[in-house]
Design a protein around this motif. Structure first.
Motif, PDB file in Angstrom:
ATOM      1  N   LEU A   9       0.833  -1.207   0.000  1.00 22.94           N
ATOM      2  CA  LEU A   9       0.000   0.000   0.000  1.00 22.94           C
ATOM      3  C   LEU A   9       0.865   1.254   0.000  1.00 22.94           C
ATOM      4  O   LEU A   9       0.684   2.147  -0.842  1.00 22.94           O
ATOM      5  CB  LEU A   9      -0.933   0.003   1.203  1.00 22.94           C
ATOM      6  N   SER A  10       1.805   1.353   0.918  1.00 21.75           N
ATOM      7  CA  SER A  10       2.626   2.567   1.007  1.00 21.75           C
ATOM      8  C   SER A  10       3.511   2.735  -0.223  1.00 21.75           C
ATOM      9  O   SER A  10       3.688   3.858  -0.721  1.00 21.75           O
ATOM     10  CB  SER A  10       3.482   2.535   2.278  1.00 21.75           C
ATOM     11  N   LEU A  11       4.027   1.626  -0.753  1.00 25.43           N
ATOM     12  CA  LEU A  11       4.898   1.705  -1.929  1.00 25.43           C
ATOM     13  C   LEU A  11       4.153   2.266  -3.132  1.00 25.43           C
ATOM     14  O   LEU A  11       4.626   3.191  -3.806  1.00 25.43           O
ATOM     15  CB  LEU A  11       5.453   0.317  -2.243  1.00 25.43           C
ATOM     16  N   HIS A  12       2.969   1.721  -3.412  1.00 24.04           N
ATOM     17  CA  HIS A  12       2.235   2.162  -4.608  1.00 24.04           C
ATOM     18  C   HIS A  12       1.570   3.515  -4.391  1.00 24.04           C
ATOM     19  O   HIS A  12       1.400   4.284  -5.349  1.00 24.04           O
ATOM     20  CB  HIS A  12       1.230   1.090  -5.020  1.00 24.04           C
ATOM     21  N   GLU A  13       1.238   3.820  -3.157  1.00 24.89           N
ATOM     22  CA  GLU A  13       0.713   5.152  -2.864  1.00 24.89           C
ATOM     23  C   GLU A  13       1.780   6.205  -3.162  1.00 24.89           C
ATOM     24  O   GLU A  13       1.502   7.224  -3.804  1.00 24.89           O
ATOM     25  CB  GLU A  13       0.283   5.230  -1.407  1.00 24.89           C
ATOM     26  N   GLU A  14       3.002   5.974  -2.704  1.00 22.90           N
ATOM     27  CA  GLU A  14       4.089   6.917  -2.955  1.00 22.90           C
ATOM     28  C   GLU A  14       4.364   7.053  -4.448  1.00 22.90           C
ATOM     29  O   GLU A  14       4.623   8.158  -4.951  1.00 22.90           O
ATOM     30  CB  GLU A  14       5.349   6.463  -2.224  1.00 22.90           C
ATOM     31  N   ALA A  15       4.308   5.937  -5.180  1.00 19.65           N
ATOM     32  CA  ALA A  15       4.553   5.987  -6.622  1.00 19.65           C
ATOM     33  C   ALA A  15       3.483   6.810  -7.332  1.00 19.65           C
ATOM     34  O   ALA A  15       3.787   7.620  -8.220  1.00 19.65           O
ATOM     35  CB  ALA A  15       4.602   4.571  -7.194  1.00 19.65           C
ATOM     36  N   LEU A  16       2.228   6.633  -6.945  1.00 11.67           N
ATOM     37  CA  LEU A  16       1.134   7.383  -7.562  1.00 11.67           C
ATOM     38  C   LEU A  16       1.208   8.857  -7.215  1.00 11.67           C
ATOM     39  O   LEU A  16       0.934   9.723  -8.055  1.00 11.67           O
ATOM     40  CB  LEU A  16      -0.210   6.794  -7.133  1.00 11.67           C
ATOM     41  N   GLY A  44       3.959  10.461  -6.582  1.00 16.78           N
ATOM     42  CA  GLY A  44       5.088  10.980  -7.347  1.00 16.78           C
ATOM     43  C   GLY A  44       4.741  11.283  -8.792  1.00 16.78           C
ATOM     44  O   GLY A  44       5.327  12.194  -9.398  1.00 16.78           O
ATOM     45  N   ARG A  45       3.790  10.557  -9.348  1.00 17.80           N
ATOM     46  CA  ARG A  45       3.382  10.768 -10.740  1.00 17.80           C
ATOM     47  C   ARG A  45       2.162  11.683 -10.851  1.00 17.80           C
ATOM     48  O   ARG A  45       1.639  11.881 -11.941  1.00 17.80           O
ATOM     49  CB  ARG A  45       3.092   9.426 -11.426  1.00 17.80           C
ATOM     50  N   GLY A  46       1.692  12.188  -9.724  1.00 16.79           N
ATOM     51  CA  GLY A  46       0.556  13.104  -9.742  1.00 16.79           C
ATOM     52  C   GLY A  46      -0.779  12.425  -9.929  1.00 16.79           C
ATOM     53  O   GLY A  46      -1.778  13.104 -10.219  1.00 16.79           O
ATOM     54  N   LEU A  47      -0.856  11.115  -9.744  1.00 19.86           N
ATOM     55  CA  LEU A  47      -2.119  10.394  -9.917  1.00 19.86           C
ATOM     56  C   LEU A  47      -2.898  10.279  -8.612  1.00 19.86           C
ATOM     57  O   LEU A  47      -4.068   9.903  -8.619  1.00 19.86           O
ATOM     58  CB  LEU A  47      -1.859   9.008 -10.508  1.00 19.86           C
ATOM     59  N   LEU A  48      -2.247  10.563  -7.494  1.00 17.03           N
ATOM     60  CA  LEU A  48      -2.914  10.760  -6.205  1.00 17.03           C
ATOM     61  C   LEU A  48      -2.485  12.133  -5.714  1.00 17.03           C
ATOM     62  O   LEU A  48      -1.281  12.411  -5.607  1.00 17.03           O
ATOM     63  CB  LEU A  48      -2.495   9.688  -5.190  1.00 17.03           C
ATOM     64  N   ARG A  49      -3.456  12.974  -5.416  1.00 18.58           N
ATOM     65  CA  ARG A  49      -3.162  14.364  -5.063  1.00 18.58           C
ATOM     66  C   ARG A  49      -3.726  14.701  -3.692  1.00 18.58           C
ATOM     67  O   ARG A  49      -4.708  14.095  -3.252  1.00 18.58           O
ATOM     68  CB  ARG A  49      -3.764  15.295  -6.117  1.00 18.58           C
ATOM     69  N   ARG A  92      -6.223  11.336  -0.073  1.00 15.23           N
ATOM     70  CA  ARG A  92      -5.583  11.580  -1.360  1.00 15.23           C
ATOM     71  C   ARG A  92      -6.619  11.405  -2.468  1.00 15.23           C
ATOM     72  O   ARG A  92      -7.306  10.385  -2.525  1.00 15.23           O
ATOM     73  CB  ARG A  92      -4.430  10.595  -1.597  1.00 15.23           C
ATOM     74  N   VAL A  93      -6.710  12.383  -3.343  1.00 16.66           N
ATOM     75  CA  VAL A  93      -7.707  12.355  -4.413  1.00 16.66           C
ATOM     76  C   VAL A  93      -7.130  11.641  -5.635  1.00 16.66           C
ATOM     77  O   VAL A  93      -6.063  12.029  -6.135  1.00 16.66           O
ATOM     78  CB  VAL A  93      -8.132  13.786  -4.790  1.00 16.66           C
TER      79      VAL A  93
END
Length: 241
Positions: free
Chosen positions: A115-122, A124-129, A137-138
């Motif tokens: 969860l934390s790994l993919h949350e951070e990746a998203l 970083g790419r602006g897909l979770l704001r 996170r939106v």
């Protein structure tokens, strides 16, 4: 998806769809489990891992044991850092344990890291704001809308199902995300799925079996958690091996 933006991985898609439009997660523990299972799904789809399953046939329906075993098929680089890390860990655990890894053992090993790994990746790419609500996170609405349109088209039998959408659809329904996504199956469709016919008939049995077991792990966890009997995430074996 935009041609400039590659399609997110299966755990990233699951995580995006787990967020409500305003950023809320209904059950972070369930989402963490779903991300870990989606990671396995991604690697099964890539043929880097194989999930061996057991099932019986009753009244024409497939009934599954949920105690699958993870087999390493390839340790070649995938181009995804998290995937390469998992393949390395699965390889090391396979050697140390003298054989394929039990699915539940892997879930306990992976814990909530996915969860934390993919949350951070998203992020970083602006897909979770960031949301106006602290800790929320939106998810990117364009990416989510595209995924939901695909899932709804499959549920309404307006589109065919490929292997990747099979896994995403099963994970979404296993986690009961359909209520806020508008993705539900009719009773007839559920029976077709259990018989391996209808929308899934053209897909390989190995893929159908792996996707079903991953999905049912989520369903079992959610059922136990809602019943006050949650055991912290792995959902139990559902049958011995």
């Amino acid at each position: 998806m935009s041609s400039a933006q590659p399609r997110p991985s299966l755990p990233e898609e699951f995580l995006l769809l787990s967020h409500h439009p305003h950023g809320r997660l209904d059950d972070p523990d369930l989402t963490a489990l779903g991300c870990a299972l989606a990671e396995l799904g991604e690697l099964v789809l890539r043929r880097d891992l194989w999930l061996a399953t057991k099932k019986t046939r009753l009244f024409g329906l497939d009934l599954y044991s949920l105690s699958g075993r993870i087999h390493l098929q390839s340790s070649a680089p995938t181009g995804l850092a998290w995937a390469d890390e998992i393949l390395s860990e699965v390889g090391a655990m396979t050697v140390s344990r003298g054989g394929p890894i039990r699915l539940d053992a892997w879930i306990r090993h992976r814990d909530s890291r996915a969860l934390s790994l993919h949350e951070e990746a998203l992020i970083g790419r602006g897909l979770l704001r960031p949301s106006r609500i602290r800790g929320h996170r939106v998810p990117d609405p364009a990416v989510c809308d595209t995924l939901v349109i695909w899932l709804q088209a499959i549920a309404e039998e307006r589109a065919s199902m490929d292997e990747r959408m099979l896994f995403l659809f099963d994970l979404v329904t296993g986690a009961r995300l359909g209520e806020h996504l508008g993705v539900t199956l009719k009773t007839r469709q559920r029976f077709d799925r259990a018989r391996g016919i209808g929308a899934v008939a053209g897909l390989s049995e190995d893929m159908r079996d792996a996707s079903t077991v991953l999905s049912e792990k989520l369903t079992l966890y959610r059922t136990r958690s809602r019943g006050g009997n949650g055991d912290g995430g792995d959902g139990g074996d559902g049958g011995g091996e």
